[in-house]
Design a protein around this motif. Structure first.
Motif, PDB file in Angstrom:
ATOM      1  N   THR A 120       1.027  -1.274  -0.068  1.00  0.00           N
ATOM      2  CA  THR A 120       0.032  -0.025  -0.008  1.00  0.00           C
ATOM      3  C   THR A 120       0.801   1.181   0.185  1.00  0.00           C
ATOM      4  O   THR A 120       0.485   2.187  -0.517  1.00  0.00           O
ATOM      5  N   ARG A 121       1.984   1.210   0.942  1.00  0.00           N
ATOM      6  CA  ARG A 121       2.850   2.303   0.910  1.00  0.00           C
ATOM      7  C   ARG A 121       3.433   2.714  -0.426  1.00  0.00           C
ATOM      8  O   ARG A 121       3.762   3.884  -0.899  1.00  0.00           O
ATOM      9  N   LEU A 122       3.875   1.446  -1.054  1.00  0.00           N
ATOM     10  CA  LEU A 122       4.581   1.588  -2.412  1.00  0.00           C
ATOM     11  C   LEU A 122       3.495   2.072  -3.384  1.00  0.00           C
ATOM     12  O   LEU A 122       4.037   3.018  -4.202  1.00  0.00           O
ATOM     13  N   VAL A 123       2.376   1.859  -3.549  1.00  0.00           N
ATOM     14  CA  VAL A 123       1.239   2.295  -4.474  1.00  0.00           C
ATOM     15  C   VAL A 123       1.242   3.669  -4.082  1.00  0.00           C
ATOM     16  O   VAL A 123       1.063   4.576  -5.034  1.00  0.00           O
ATOM     17  N   ASP A 124       1.159   4.059  -2.787  1.00  0.00           N
ATOM     18  CA  ASP A 124       1.069   5.667  -2.400  1.00  0.00           C
ATOM     19  C   ASP A 124       2.332   6.418  -2.985  1.00  0.00           C
ATOM     20  O   ASP A 124       1.911   7.490  -3.620  1.00  0.00           O
ATOM     21  N   ARG A 125       3.500   5.777  -2.911  1.00  0.00           N
ATOM     22  CA  ARG A 125       4.510   6.590  -3.685  1.00  0.00           C
ATOM     23  C   ARG A 125       4.665   6.638  -5.101  1.00  0.00           C
ATOM     24  O   ARG A 125       4.849   7.798  -5.819  1.00  0.00           O
ATOM     25  N   LEU A 126       4.059   5.720  -5.787  1.00  0.00           N
ATOM     26  CA  LEU A 126       3.961   5.457  -7.201  1.00  0.00           C
ATOM     27  C   LEU A 126       2.693   6.360  -7.420  1.00  0.00           C
ATOM     28  O   LEU A 126       2.847   7.192  -8.814  1.00  0.00           O
TER      29      LEU A 126
END
Length: 159
Positions: A74-80
Motif C-alpha cells: 500500500t505504501r509502495l502504491v502511495d509513492r507511485l
C-alpha cells in the motif's frame, strides 16, 4: 593431468564468482535506473511487473508480485501514485476492491528510458546463436522459479 571432478569444481567456483558479480551488477543497475527516475528500486521493479500484467491489479496482487506485505505494498502504491505512475479506482464489478492501474503516459516515459538502454543488451545478444539464447531463456525461467521457492523458504524461516 587434472581429473574431471577437479575441472568441474573449478568451473563451479568460477560460476559462483561470475553469478555473484552478475547479481550485484543487476542490483546496482536497478538502483542507478531508479535514481535516474526518482524512484525507489522496489518501486521500479513494481512498475516493471505491472507492465507484465494484463490489466489493473489490486494492492494484494502487487504484494504477491513484489513479496511485500499488504501494508508495504500500500505504501509502495502511495509513492507511485504521488509520482504519477499509477492511479487507483474502484472495481466496477466489486466496489469493495480498489484497482491499481499504470498511467500510460508515465509508463511510456519509463519505456523510453528503458528503450535507450535496451539497444546495448540486444547488441550483446547478437553474439549468441539462437540455441544459446534459448538456453539463456530456459536458465532465466528456472532462476525465477528457484528464486520464488528460495524466497518462500527464507520468509518461512526454513533456512
Amino acid at each position: 593431468m587434472p581429473q574431471k571432478n577437479e575441472g568441474r569444481a573449478r568451473l563451479m567456483a568460477e560460476l559462483g564468482v561470475a553469478s555473484r558479480r552478475y547479481m550485484a551488477s543487476y542490483a546496482l543497475f536497478n538502483q542507478a535506473l531508479a535514481d535516474h527516475l526518482g524512484l525507489h528500486p522496489t518501486d521500479l521493479q513494481c512498475l516493471n511487473l505491472l507492465g507484465l500484467e494484463p490489466g489493473p491489479v489490486t494492492t494484494g496482487r502487487i504484494a504477491e508480485l513484489t513479496g511485500l506485505t499488504t501494508g508495504s505494498a500500500t505504501r509502495l502504491v502511495d509513492r507511485l501514485e504521488r509520482a504519477g505512475y499509477v492511479t487507483r479506482r474502484r472495481d466496477t464489478e466489486d466496489r469493495r476492491k480498489v484497482l491499481v492501474e499504470a498511467v500510460p503516459e508515465r509508463m511510456a516515459e519509463f519505456g523510453a528510458v528503458w528503450g535507450k538502454l535496451n539497444g546495448a543488451w540486444f547488441e550483446m545478444f547478437d553474439a549468441y546463436q539462437d540455441s544459446e539464447i534459448g538456453l539463456l531463456i530456459a536458465h532465466m525461467r528456472r532462476t525465477v522459479e528457484l528464486s520464488g521457492a528460495q524466497i518462500e523458504r527464507l520468509r518461512g524461516g526454513r533456512l
